[in-house]
Design a protein around this motif. Structure first.
Motif, mmCIF file in Angstrom:
data_model
loop_
_atom_site.group_PDB
_atom_site.id
_atom_site.type_symbol
_atom_site.label_atom_id
_atom_site.label_comp_id
_atom_site.label_asym_id
_atom_site.label_seq_id
_atom_site.Cartn_x
_atom_site.Cartn_y
_atom_site.Cartn_z
ATOM 1 N N GLY A 82 3.476 -18.777 20.265
ATOM 2 C CA GLY A 82 3.582 -17.499 19.601
ATOM 3 C C GLY A 82 2.542 -16.541 20.165
ATOM 4 O O GLY A 82 1.733 -16.911 21.017
ATOM 5 N N PRO A 83 2.531 -15.322 19.723
ATOM 6 C CA PRO A 83 3.442 -14.789 18.705
ATOM 7 C C PRO A 83 4.785 -14.383 19.304
ATOM 8 O O PRO A 83 4.918 -14.263 20.519
ATOM 9 C CB PRO A 83 2.685 -13.565 18.193
ATOM 10 C CG PRO A 83 1.953 -13.079 19.415
ATOM 11 C CD PRO A 83 1.529 -14.323 20.144
ATOM 12 N N ALA A 84 5.749 -14.158 18.428
ATOM 13 C CA ALA A 84 7.037 -13.652 18.879
ATOM 14 C C ALA A 84 6.865 -12.235 19.401
ATOM 15 O O ALA A 84 6.070 -11.444 18.870
ATOM 16 C CB ALA A 84 8.030 -13.677 17.724
ATOM 17 N N ALA A 85 7.578 -11.893 20.447
ATOM 18 C CA ALA A 85 7.539 -10.530 20.976
ATOM 19 C C ALA A 85 8.044 -9.554 19.914
ATOM 20 O O ALA A 85 9.051 -9.805 19.253
ATOM 21 C CB ALA A 85 8.392 -10.431 22.233
ATOM 22 N N SER A 86 7.342 -8.454 19.774
ATOM 23 C CA SER A 86 7.718 -7.459 18.768
ATOM 24 C C SER A 86 7.139 -6.105 19.150
ATOM 25 O O SER A 86 6.342 -5.993 20.093
ATOM 26 C CB SER A 86 7.193 -7.864 17.385
ATOM 27 O OG SER A 86 5.775 -7.824 17.369
ATOM 28 N N ALA A 87 7.524 -5.086 18.402
ATOM 29 C CA ALA A 87 6.991 -3.752 18.658
ATOM 30 C C ALA A 87 5.480 -3.732 18.446
ATOM 31 O O ALA A 87 4.756 -2.982 19.105
ATOM 32 C CB ALA A 87 7.676 -2.740 17.748
#
Length: 372
Positions: free
Chosen positions: A273-278
């Protein structure tokens, strides 16, 4: 002048201004030229100039190799199909040598974000196991790699990796078995409708998956899609537009599954992680995977102070992959590299590695290369 010149074909233009050769010219349309660095710590290179030529068309590269205008090509430059063809033609006529090295582990990665995923069933480990058993890894490797079914993978790490024994035959329980695949899907509530397409018993929706790729795996996508259609799943094949290949946000939004690859233990990063995000500018885990159990296993491997500790950690990671199937490992790609007759290079290819590895690349003895 009397400079000895070697013509080298390579697919990438990522170079660091270190080592036995120094960059002297760069043309985005033609390539680069490197001149021997007189003060290289292992001694002045035997070759005066290395020209790196860039080819956007594989057939053009093959023609140049057969014509003898390219002396050497490195990894990730030509596809396995072209590589095996060149090996046959070069070696049968004593024109050169092609080495078939281990390339990337090829795998399918599911989309883990419920807000993006078009079919929630893919989040069910039973469904992933069924989808895996519908994929004939040996036949896929044979069809996609010029008849070489022995490159199918039954383990998290490929043969030859120093921790391969910790993962050996881990995926055998998920061997190709379309009947077990159908039974597993039925257990999860998916049964064939009148047209043979699977529908869920709760709401009658059709099982529809999407397989995405970034422009280099079109044949792979078609093969995987055909395998899943055979067990009653509708499959859309999606190619990422060239303009979007480097768009991290766009790439993270694939609908169901993505064809991908990685070398050696880089596959473990797919659990981190972390998950890709804005919030992190889409630089995290592209598929959205973020499981603290998996992260702890990866951390144990990264922090292992001895080979024994790392071996134990890899065994734990392998067991986790087998149980959870966070991605579906398929085969290791053949990665041809080669040198024409009259060029003294790549004799120690067995001890080399891809440029993506932190040690021992195939070009590590470039200062000893020579042209007769």
């Amino acid at each position: 002048n009397a400079d000895e010149v070697m013509n080298l074909a390579y697919w990438t233009s990522d170079y660091v201004h270190l080592g036995p050769f120094r960059l002297t010219s760069f043309d985005p349309a033609e390539g680069m030229a490197f001149r021997a660095y007189e003060a290289y710590f292992l001694g002045r290179p035997k070759i005066d100039v290395v020209r790196v030529r860039l080819f956007g068309d594989e057939n053009a590269l093959l023609s140049n190799l057969l014509a003898g205008t390219v002396d050497l090509f490195m990894e990730s430059t030509i596809t396995p199909e072209i590589g095996f063809e060149l090996k046959s033609r070069w070696e049968s006529s004593d024109q050169g040598t092609v080495y078939i090295t281990q390339g990337f582990t090829r795998f399918l990665t599911p989309q883990w974000r419920p807000s993006v995923l078009t079919e929630p069933a893919n989040l069910d480990a039973r469904v992933r196991a069924a989808l895996y058993r519908a994929l004939d890894r040996e036949a896929l490797s044979e069809g996609l790699q010029a008849g070489h079914r022995e490159l199918a993978l039954w383990s998290l790490l490929p043969p030859g990796d120093r921790y391969y024994e910790a993962t050996r035959d881990g995926f055998r329980p998920h061997s190709f078995d379309p009947d077990r695949a159908r039974a597993g899907l039925a257990e999860a509530g998916w049964t064939p409708g009148p047209d043979g397409v699977l529908r869920h018993q709760s709401d009658g929706r059709r099982f529809r998956n999407t397989i995405s790729e970034a422009g280099e795996a079109t044949r792979e996508v078609a093969a995987y899609a055909d395998s899943w259609r055979r067990i009653g799943i509708e499959v859309d094949e999606v190619r990422v537009p060239p303009a979007q290949v480097r768009d991290r946000e766009y790439r993270a939004q694939y609908a169901s599954w993505e064809v991908s690859g990685g070398s050696g233990d880089s596959i473990f990063s797919r659990l981190e992680g972390p998950a890709a995000s804005a919030q992190n500018r889409w630089v995290g885990n592209r598929g959205g995977y973020d499981d603290p159990r998996a992260q702890a296993l990866v951390d144990a491997y990264r922090e292992g102070l001895s080979e024994r500790d790392q071996f134990r950690a890899v065994k734990g990671l392998s067991d986790f992959f087998v149980d959870e199937l966070p991605l579906l490992v398929l085969f290791v790609s053949a990665d041809p590299i080669g040198v024409r007759k009259g060029v003294d290079a790549l004799h120690d290819v067995a001890g080399g590695a891809q440029a993506g590895q932190p040690f021992g690349t195939y070009s590590r003895t470039a200062h000893l290369w020579d042209v007769q």
